[in-house]
Write an enzyme that holds these catalytic residues in place. Structure first.
Site, PDB file in Angstrom:
ATOM      1  N   LYS A 145      52.311  60.179  60.900  1.00  0.00           N
ATOM      2  CA  LYS A 145      53.000  59.849  59.652  1.00  0.00           C
ATOM      3  C   LYS A 145      54.107  58.808  59.883  1.00  0.00           C
ATOM      4  CE  LYS A 145      50.876  63.211  57.278  1.00  0.00           C
ATOM      5  NZ  LYS A 145      50.050  63.954  58.256  1.00  0.00           N
TER       6      LYS A 145
HETATM    7  C1  LIG Z   1      48.845  64.615  58.073  1.00  0.00           C
HETATM    8  C2  LIG Z   1      48.111  64.912  59.333  1.00  0.00           C
HETATM    9  C3  LIG Z   1      46.721  64.876  59.381  1.00  0.00           C
HETATM   10  C4  LIG Z   1      45.867  64.618  58.164  1.00  0.00           C
HETATM   11  O1  LIG Z   1      46.019  63.300  57.694  1.00  0.00           O
HETATM   12  P1  LIG Z   1      45.588  62.926  56.197  1.00  0.00           P
HETATM   13  O2  LIG Z   1      46.025  61.538  56.004  1.00  0.00           O
HETATM   14  O3  LIG Z   1      46.322  63.895  55.314  1.00  0.00           O
HETATM   15  O4  LIG Z   1      44.130  63.120  56.102  1.00  0.00           O
HETATM   16  C5  LIG Z   1      46.106  65.091  60.608  1.00  0.00           C
HETATM   17  N1  LIG Z   1      46.822  65.366  61.718  1.00  0.00           N
HETATM   18  C6  LIG Z   1      48.166  65.423  61.699  1.00  0.00           C
HETATM   19  C7  LIG Z   1      48.892  65.732  62.948  1.00  0.00           C
HETATM   20  C8  LIG Z   1      48.857  65.187  60.514  1.00  0.00           C
HETATM   21  O5  LIG Z   1      50.205  65.225  60.507  1.00  0.00           O
END
Ligand SMILES: *Cc1c(COP(=O)(O)O)cnc(C)c1O
Length: 496
Positions: free
Chosen positions: A110
């Site tokens: 993120k």
């Molecule tokens: C948010 C997240 C995901 C999923 O990603 P999306 O964009 O919601 O599909 C997978 N792994 C981790 C560690 C995340 O923080």
């Protein structure tokens, strides 16, 4: 470049799309057309660093932002990453690579977007002439919340409030959020699951009454969730960058196809890969990996999206999601950009909990994606076996993608394109589960688990996580899911 709502309501600029986050009709903003990146441009990008590559991709969509300024903002954002390269590609063997996206301030992918979003949003508001204070509301399944808080803490003219499911995030994720510093931040735990948090926040966004009341207080709302195009755009860049790294290290020739396996929850990360493909990046198959909450696997296989099912809490909590909001953007493309069809299906999902797409749409989705899921035992086994074979520790989310990638490669032996597994979190963010998977030791305390994991794997511990231990807890509020707007008002009024 203009942006339109998936539900047909409005056309806006990129700056407006980012400043407002979501369309008035509840739809998501998508680019009017996909800008393309030619092979010639790709050749030029080979010698660029990550920040320059990111700015180049972003500017294709956000052409009203000044390019030089955008480049500076990218440099600043990605300078916060612990490795020299914000998105290093690690070679495992001749056909398997890991794209590590977890070297940012909060140790999950993120950060790739949320270190940059404050600039995109601030600038977007300036371009649009928005004078009000911006209040960012975030629903999080664990990782977005912390990354958004870090990104926006003490940002000028912006406040941020994060809602997370009280029982639905890992200990480390909870601690990361509860100890957040900054004078403009607030964190509330919700007595429910992520889907309820997400719909409650979406409801506030689309309520005219709430928006009017807040406007009277000099505040407009925006979103840092992946429904905001400003979250999605920076994610497109790392697919280009990974591909360019494969070319520049002579692993492939320009134009050769590459497959990506992506651990998926809200469908934001993998949607960015699809956008990259639409821009001309030679992506072969996209492996959409779920955990035990396998609604997307079923959807890709059957064309039926059915949320009337049990919700499981798993050791990959950031993927514990039944309503993947970014799927709406893919559906829009698959449905020939027909907003009426999207609106109908989203309404059907809200009222009946299920919708089905047409046969030709199913075909199209299956030609683009391979859907698979990884159960809890398989997650543990995958981490263990991979560490045994390659001494490479991976987190619980990444393990789901690795498992799905393995199944795809075993099933599709004729597809010899390199596989890039997208690694979305540091193993140290889920230290107990990873430690258990690798050694069989069940350690209750997170920091003890970090220490032992470090001894077992010799992998460097991210500073931001080891520092957490000594931080004071600032946020302890727990609220019912229908009381979130009241919490918003409390936060706003207390700050006056
Ligand atoms: C948010 C997240 C995901 C999923 O990603 P999306 O964009 O919601 O599909 C997978 N792994 C981790 C560690 C995340 O923080």
């Amino acid at each position: 470049m203009k942006f339109i709502s998936t539900r047909g309501g409005e056309t806006v600029t990129g700056a407006q799309a980012i400043a407002h986050g979501i369309a008035k009709d509840g739809g998501l903003f998508v680019p009017e057309t996909f800008p393309s990146v030619s092979e010639e441009e790709m050749e030029k990008m080979l010698s660029m660093d990550y920040a320059e590559r990111a700015a180049t991709v972003l500017h294709k969509y956000l052409d009203e932002y000044d390019f030089e300024e955008l480049k500076e903002a990218c440099k600043k954002a990605y300078a916060q990453f612990e490795e020299g390269d914000a998105a290093p590609l690690v070679k495992i063997d001749s056909s398997l690579y890991m794209l590590e996206l977890f070297h940012g301030p909060t140790c999950a992918f993120k950060d790739m977007a949320l270190t940059l979003l404050p600039y995109l949003l601030r600038k977007g508001c300036d371009i649009c002439g928005i004078k009000e204070e911006v209040l960012i509301l975030v629903a999080t399944s664990g990782d977005t919340g912390k990354a958004a808080l870090e990104g926006f803490k003490d940002a000028n003219g912006i406040k941020i409030m994060v809602f997370y499911p009280n029982e639905g995030v890992s200990k480390m994720q909870k601690l990361q959020m509860a100890t957040q510093e900054g004078s403009n931040v607030n964190v509330v735990a919700v007595r429910s699951n992520f889907d309820d948090c997400q719909s409650a926040v979406k409801k506030i966004f689309t309520s005219e009454a709430c928006k009017e009341e807040l406007l009277k207080k000099g505040i407009i709302l925006s979103s840092a969730n992946s429904i905001n195009f400003g979250r999605l755009a920076p994610q497109i860049a790392y697919y280009f960058s990974a591909y360019l790294d494969l070319v520049s290290s002579d692993q492939i020739k320009m134009g050769d196809p590459v497959n990506f396996a992506v651990p998926t929850g809200n469908f934001g990360n993998i949607l960015a890969a699809y956008y990259a493909k639409r821009m001309g990046l030679p992506i072969g198959k996209l492996i959409c990996a779920s955990n035990k909450n396998n609604i997307l696997t079923d959807f890709i296989k059957t064309g039926v999206y059915d949320k009337r099912r049990e919700f499981y809490k798993t050791m990959s909590p950031s993927m514990d999601i039944l309503i993947s909001s970014n799927l709406e953007r893919l559906l829009f493309e698959i449905a020939d950009r027909n907003p009426v069809r999207i609106k109908m299906r989203m309404e059907k999902l809200a009222t009946d909990g299920v919708y089905e797409i047409y046969d030709e749409e199913k075909e199209m989705i299956r030609s683009l994606f391979y859907g698979d899921f990884c159960g809890e035992d398989e997650t543990v086994e995958t981490i263990y076996e991979f560490f045994e074979e390659y001494q490479y520790p991976m987190d619980t989310h990444t393990a789901c993608a690795m498992y799905a990638a393995g199944n795809y490669m075993a099933e599709e032996k004729d597809d010899t394109a390199p596989m890039v597994v997208v690694s979305t979190a540091s193993p140290y963010k889920f230290p107990q589960d990873v430690m258990y998977a690798i050694t069989g030791n069940d350690i209750k305390d997170s920091f003890k688990a970090i220490k032992h994991l470090n001894i077992a794997t010799a992998m460097k511990v991210p500073k931001s996580l080891s520092k957490l231990r000594d931080k004071a807890v600032r946020f302890t509020t727990v609220a019912d899911k229908d009381k979130l707007y009241a919490e918003v008002l409390k936060f706003i009024d207390a700050k006056k």
